[in-house]
Design a protein around this motif. Structure first.
Motif, PDB file in Angstrom:
ATOM      1  N   VAL A 148       0.705  -0.907   0.108  1.00 23.70           N
ATOM      2  CA  VAL A 148      -0.045  -0.074   0.199  1.00 23.70           C
ATOM      3  C   VAL A 148       0.689   1.081   0.183  1.00 23.70           C
ATOM      4  CG1 VAL A 148      -2.025   1.268   1.400  1.00 23.70           C
ATOM      5  CG2 VAL A 148      -2.156  -1.346   1.152  1.00 23.70           C
ATOM      6  N   VAL A 149       0.687   1.855  -1.373  1.00 22.32           N
ATOM      7  CA  VAL A 149       1.815   3.279  -1.513  1.00 22.32           C
ATOM      8  C   VAL A 149       0.540   4.509  -1.066  1.00 22.32           C
ATOM      9  CG1 VAL A 149       3.034   4.051  -2.530  1.00 22.32           C
ATOM     10  CG2 VAL A 149       3.481   2.062  -2.598  1.00 22.32           C
ATOM     11  N   PRO A 150       0.749   5.335   0.284  1.00 27.00           N
ATOM     12  CA  PRO A 150       0.025   6.572   0.234  1.00 27.00           C
ATOM     13  C   PRO A 150       0.657   7.536  -0.348  1.00 27.00           C
ATOM     14  CG  PRO A 150       1.447   6.241   1.992  1.00 27.00           C
ATOM     15  CD  PRO A 150       1.346   5.246   1.351  1.00 27.00           C
ATOM     16  N   GLY A 151       1.149   7.472  -1.482  1.00 25.73           N
ATOM     17  CA  GLY A 151       1.882   8.701  -2.536  1.00 25.73           C
ATOM     18  C   GLY A 151       1.492   7.944  -3.756  1.00 25.73           C
ATOM     19  N   PRO A 152       1.948   8.458  -4.691  1.00 26.43           N
ATOM     20  CA  PRO A 152       1.917   8.266  -6.279  1.00 26.43           C
ATOM     21  C   PRO A 152       3.047   6.994  -6.124  1.00 26.43           C
ATOM     22  CG  PRO A 152       3.351   9.860  -5.797  1.00 26.43           C
ATOM     23  CD  PRO A 152       2.475   9.814  -4.643  1.00 26.43           C
ATOM     24  N   VAL A 153       2.365   6.528  -7.631  1.00 26.41           N
ATOM     25  CA  VAL A 153       3.698   5.387  -7.751  1.00 26.41           C
ATOM     26  C   VAL A 153       4.305   5.728  -8.779  1.00 26.41           C
ATOM     27  CG1 VAL A 153       3.954   3.223  -9.068  1.00 26.41           C
ATOM     28  CG2 VAL A 153       3.357   2.493  -7.208  1.00 26.41           C
ATOM     29  N   GLY A 170      10.715  10.688 -15.212  1.00 26.22           N
ATOM     30  CA  GLY A 170      10.981  10.092 -13.499  1.00 26.22           C
ATOM     31  C   GLY A 170      11.031  10.388 -12.137  1.00 26.22           C
ATOM     32  N   LEU A 171      12.346  10.922 -12.454  1.00 23.57           N
ATOM     33  CA  LEU A 171      13.243  11.123 -11.291  1.00 23.57           C
ATOM     34  C   LEU A 171      13.044  12.683 -11.176  1.00 23.57           C
ATOM     35  CD1 LEU A 171      16.683  10.283 -12.135  1.00 23.57           C
ATOM     36  CD2 LEU A 171      15.691   8.834 -10.673  1.00 23.57           C
ATOM     37  N   ALA A 172      12.768  13.104 -12.602  1.00 25.98           N
ATOM     38  CA  ALA A 172      12.180  14.570 -12.370  1.00 25.98           C
ATOM     39  C   ALA A 172      10.888  15.095 -11.139  1.00 25.98           C
ATOM     40  CB  ALA A 172      12.105  15.431 -13.343  1.00 25.98           C
ATOM     41  N   ALA A 173      10.095  14.081 -11.984  1.00 33.54           N
ATOM     42  CA  ALA A 173       8.552  14.527 -10.839  1.00 33.54           C
ATOM     43  C   ALA A 173       8.828  13.962  -9.437  1.00 33.54           C
ATOM     44  CB  ALA A 173       7.222  12.645 -11.662  1.00 33.54           C
ATOM     45  N   ALA A 174       9.978  12.380  -9.202  1.00 32.73           N
ATOM     46  CA  ALA A 174       9.720  12.227  -7.649  1.00 32.73           C
ATOM     47  C   ALA A 174      10.584  13.898  -6.865  1.00 32.73           C
ATOM     48  CB  ALA A 174      11.052  11.236  -8.192  1.00 32.73           C
ATOM     49  N   ALA A 175      11.677  13.945  -7.759  1.00 34.57           N
ATOM     50  CA  ALA A 175      12.045  15.177  -6.622  1.00 34.57           C
ATOM     51  C   ALA A 175      11.025  16.087  -6.754  1.00 34.57           C
ATOM     52  CB  ALA A 175      13.473  15.854  -8.099  1.00 34.57           C
ATOM     53  N   GLY A 210       7.478  17.080   0.123  1.00 33.86           N
ATOM     54  CA  GLY A 210       7.369  16.219   1.231  1.00 33.86           C
ATOM     55  C   GLY A 210       6.070  15.550   0.747  1.00 33.86           C
ATOM     56  N   VAL A 211       5.921  14.721  -0.768  1.00 38.82           N
ATOM     57  CA  VAL A 211       4.979  14.292  -1.406  1.00 38.82           C
ATOM     58  C   VAL A 211       5.987  12.588  -1.524  1.00 38.82           C
ATOM     59  CG1 VAL A 211       3.390  13.131  -2.691  1.00 38.82           C
ATOM     60  CG2 VAL A 211       3.053  15.442  -2.000  1.00 38.82           C
ATOM     61  N   HIS A 212       6.012  11.940  -0.759  1.00 36.57           N
ATOM     62  CA  HIS A 212       7.161  10.118  -0.652  1.00 36.57           C
ATOM     63  C   HIS A 212       6.701   9.437  -1.644  1.00 36.57           C
ATOM     64  CE1 HIS A 212       9.452  12.798   2.330  1.00 36.57           C
ATOM     65  NE2 HIS A 212       7.772  12.244   3.208  1.00 36.57           N
ATOM     66  N   GLY A 213       6.855   9.446  -2.618  1.00 42.79           N
ATOM     67  CA  GLY A 213       6.143   8.007  -3.685  1.00 42.79           C
ATOM     68  C   GLY A 213       6.889   7.202  -3.295  1.00 42.79           C
ATOM     69  N   VAL A 214       7.027   5.934  -4.953  1.00 44.41           N
ATOM     70  CA  VAL A 214       7.317   5.027  -4.666  1.00 44.41           C
ATOM     71  C   VAL A 214       8.055   4.802  -6.414  1.00 44.41           C
ATOM     72  CG1 VAL A 214       7.186   2.334  -5.241  1.00 44.41           C
ATOM     73  CG2 VAL A 214       6.465   3.348  -3.071  1.00 44.41           C
ATOM     74  N   ILE A 215       8.714   4.793  -7.028  1.00 44.36           N
ATOM     75  CA  ILE A 215       9.806   4.521  -8.382  1.00 44.36           C
ATOM     76  C   ILE A 215      10.014   2.808  -8.683  1.00 44.36           C
ATOM     77  CG2 ILE A 215      11.803   5.614  -9.585  1.00 44.36           C
ATOM     78  CD1 ILE A 215      11.834   7.940  -8.437  1.00 44.36           C
ATOM     79  N   SER A 233       2.604  -4.645   2.714  1.00 45.36           N
ATOM     80  CA  SER A 233       3.262  -4.437   3.325  1.00 45.36           C
ATOM     81  C   SER A 233       3.158  -2.359   2.386  1.00 45.36           C
ATOM     82  CB  SER A 233       4.336  -4.977   2.555  1.00 45.36           C
ATOM     83  OG  SER A 233       4.753  -4.295   1.588  1.00 45.36           O
ATOM     84  N   THR A 234       3.410  -1.509   3.663  1.00 47.68           N
ATOM     85  CA  THR A 234       3.424   0.165   3.273  1.00 47.68           C
ATOM     86  C   THR A 234       4.552   0.340   3.352  1.00 47.68           C
ATOM     87  OG1 THR A 234       2.127   1.469   3.997  1.00 47.68           O
ATOM     88  CG2 THR A 234       2.793   0.580   5.432  1.00 47.68           C
ATOM     89  N   PRO A 235       4.882   1.069   2.676  1.00 48.26           N
ATOM     90  CA  PRO A 235       6.159   2.265   2.203  1.00 48.26           C
ATOM     91  C   PRO A 235       6.643   2.830   4.464  1.00 48.26           C
ATOM     92  CG  PRO A 235       5.734   2.085   0.894  1.00 48.26           C
ATOM     93  CD  PRO A 235       4.411   1.403   1.477  1.00 48.26           C
ATOM     94  N   ALA A 236       7.290   2.411   5.284  1.00 51.76           N
ATOM     95  CA  ALA A 236       7.706   2.623   6.004  1.00 51.76           C
ATOM     96  C   ALA A 236       7.208   4.447   6.625  1.00 51.76           C
ATOM     97  CB  ALA A 236       8.557   2.086   7.423  1.00 51.76           C
ATOM     98  N   THR A 237       8.488   4.647   6.204  1.00 56.01           N
ATOM     99  CA  THR A 237       8.788   6.783   5.581  1.00 56.01           C
ATOM    100  C   THR A 237       7.841   6.867   5.162  1.00 56.01           C
ATOM    101  OG1 THR A 237      10.122   5.809   3.560  1.00 56.01           O
ATOM    102  CG2 THR A 237      11.321   6.126   6.035  1.00 56.01           C
ATOM    103  N   HIS A 238       7.115   6.675   4.667  1.00 63.91           N
ATOM    104  CA  HIS A 238       5.926   7.283   3.531  1.00 63.91           C
ATOM    105  C   HIS A 238       4.732   7.732   4.476  1.00 63.91           C
ATOM    106  CE1 HIS A 238       6.988   5.307   0.002  1.00 63.91           C
ATOM    107  NE2 HIS A 238       7.851   5.840   0.540  1.00 63.91           N
ATOM    108  N   ILE A 239       4.014   7.077   5.954  1.00 60.58           N
ATOM    109  CA  ILE A 239       3.022   7.773   6.823  1.00 60.58           C
ATOM    110  C   ILE A 239       3.381   7.424   8.013  1.00 60.58           C
ATOM    111  CG2 ILE A 239       0.781   7.125   7.565  1.00 60.58           C
ATOM    112  CD1 ILE A 239       1.029   4.494   5.145  1.00 60.58           C
ATOM    113  N   ASP A 240       4.305   9.050   7.993  1.00 60.70           N
ATOM    114  CA  ASP A 240       5.256   9.475   9.294  1.00 60.70           C
ATOM    115  C   ASP A 240       3.736   9.882  10.435  1.00 60.70           C
ATOM    116  OD1 ASP A 240       7.320   9.409   7.877  1.00 60.70           O
ATOM    117  OD2 ASP A 240       7.440  11.571   7.496  1.00 60.70           O
ATOM    118  N   THR A 241       3.064  10.056  10.103  1.00 59.24           N
ATOM    119  CA  THR A 241       2.049  10.210  11.260  1.00 59.24           C
ATOM    120  C   THR A 241       1.221   8.779  11.695  1.00 59.24           C
ATOM    121  OG1 THR A 241       0.728  10.433   9.429  1.00 59.24           O
ATOM    122  CG2 THR A 241       1.920  12.707   9.931  1.00 59.24           C
TER     123      THR A 241
END
Length: 464
Positions: free
Chosen positions: A22-27, A35-40, A46-51, A437-445
């Motif tokens: 589960v990715v709360p941000g964009p894939v 892809g690098l430009a969009a992710a950066a 403050g929006v974290h995604g998975v590349i 699983s879910t990206p741990a650093t993606h859901i800080d709250t």
């Protein structure tokens, strides 16, 4: 929610289903410059995604499928990605090695760590829950010698659930190999430019280069430098412009003039100077299109050739211009004008195409015909239901940067609302399956809650 329950029921009883993330941000699909430009840009907000990247490195087209002498065709200031300029020490036209080094530094600067060797096989929007389902496969080896060599391969499937999908595979995902009559009969090697590195292996050989874009022209020049005898197939009209005018880049001059004059006026100016500097290219077999170079680029996306020395070799007779191929023979080729040439090898500078229609189950935003957004630039960056495209503008890295910034701004607006909704979906899946699983650093709250669930369910956290 019923859809998720059914999915996890199947997953629990079928080991081939792999795992769900589960990715709360964009894939983001693709770890090239787009892809690098969009992710950066997203990270900066403050929006974290998975590349996800099918190759084993970033910018695989640049690193693995380009020739050694390649440089950026435009000055570096028009090719830099958002938020980070090129080093001042770099030349005006950086080499491919310098550009790759810039991208690697860019990825480190923004903490971008793509998931390599994962191939997206399908992506579809699940309307019942309002999320994207992205399925990837990774081939692994087990047993055998060192590094699994000689071992048995297995395929691991991963399903990513996300609210946004950013397609960054670009216009150049797959090599275009045309069907030419007699290809199977030709005795020499036929190589696409994606596999061509230099003319070293073609010394003293008669080589036919098919395609008269920037790559085809530059490959011909490279072959000359290695004492090969190249012939260039030119089927269509083409604009050839000097790379620089008055010591300034032709592209830069064009962009400046467009601030003050119409595109038609700028085209006339460019063609007049090109005629004065290069002469009449039609006499060399290079007919110009009726539309000017900027108009043609704007309407059809066809890029003019920026000459780096090839034209002089054509004028001197070192490079021969040929018409379209009628058919290949065992030892050569017959052309549509009746001429026959003996050849030792053929290089296909026939370009690339998008592969989006092969895996994206959306037919509204992307065209099935060419795999590009149906809406032209500047309106082709955003689709429906959280679908975005970057790197499809036909305007190079400059267009990529423009779209990357727009995408990040748009996703940020709905980021926190989606965080709350995805958390509820995540909790449902966590209580149903240990495969989620879910990206741990993606859901800080919600990190404390996730750690508690990890102890209860045996959840394998997907650390970034």
């Amino acid at each position: 929610m019923e859809y998720l329950r059914e999915t996890e029921g199947k997953r629990l009883h079928d080991p081939l289903w792999g795992r769900c993330v589960v990715v709360p941000g964009p894939v983001i699909v693709g770890a090239g410059p787009s892809g690098l430009a969009a992710a950066a840009c997203l990270e900066r907000r403050g929006v974290h995604g998975v590349i996800i990247e099918r190759a084993e490195c970033i910018a695989s087209l640049w690193q693995l499928k380009t020739y050694d002498r390649l440089r950026l065709h435009l000055p570096k200031q028009f090719c830099e990605l958002p938020l980070m300029p090129f080093p001042e020490s770099f030349p005006t036209y950086p080499t491919k090695q310098q550009f790759v080094a810039y991208l690697e530094t860019y990825a480190r600067e923004f903490g971008l760590r793509p998931k390599f060797n994962e191939t997206v096989v399908s992506a579809e929007y699940i309307r019942e829950v309002g999320i994207w389902r992205v399925v990837t496969t990774t081939t692994t080896t087990t047993g055998g010698g060192s590094g699994g060599v000689g071992g048995k391969g297995s395929v691991l499937e991963t399903v990513y659930m996300c609210p946004w999908l950013v397609v960054a595979t670009g216009e150049n995902a797959e090599a275009v190999v045309p069907e030419i009559d007699g290809m199977d009969d030709f005795a020499g090697p036929i190589v696409h430019t994606s596999s061509y590195k230099s003319g070293e292996g073609f010394r003293g050989k008669r080589v036919l280069v098919v395609g008269c874009g920037n790559s085809g022209m530059e490959v011909c020049l490279d072959l000359c430098n290695y004492n090969a005898t190249p012939s260039l197939v030119v089927r269509d009209s083409v604009h050839v412009l000097p790379r620089e005018m008055f010591g300034k880049s032709t592209f830069g001059i064009s962009m400046w003039l467009l601030k003050w004059f119409s595109i038609q006026m700028v085209d006339r100016f460019l063609l007049l100077l090109s005629w004065l500097m290069l002469g009449d290219t039609a006499r060399l077999g290079l007919d110009r299109p009726r539309l000017g170079p900027l108009q043609l680029k704007n309407i059809a996306g066809k890029t003019p050739v920026l000459d780096v020395g090839t034209l002089a070799r054509i004028k001197s007779g070192q490079i021969k211009v040929c018409r379209g191929i009628k058919r290949l023979t065992r030892r050569g080729a017959e052309f549509v004008d009746g001429k026959v040439e003996e050849l030792d090898a053929m290089i296909l500078a026939t370009g690339y195409r998008s592969n989006v229609p092969t895996w994206l189950k959306d037919r509204d935003f992307f065209s099935e015909r060419d795999g590009l957004p149906r809406k032209a630039f500047p309106n082709g960056w955003k689709g429906e239901s959280g679908l975005y495209a970057v790197g499809f503008t036909k305007r190079g890295l400059l267009g990529t940067s423009i779209d990357a910034v727009r995408i990040a701004q748009d996703i940020e607006r709905s980021w926190w609302a989606e965080m709350k909704r995805l958390t509820s979906i995540q909790h449902l899946l966590l209580h149903q399956s240990p495969h989620v699983s879910t990206p741990a650093t993606h859901i800080d709250t919600h990190r404390k809650l996730e750690k508690g669930n990890k102890k209860k369910t045996g959840l394998v956290m997907h650390e970034e």
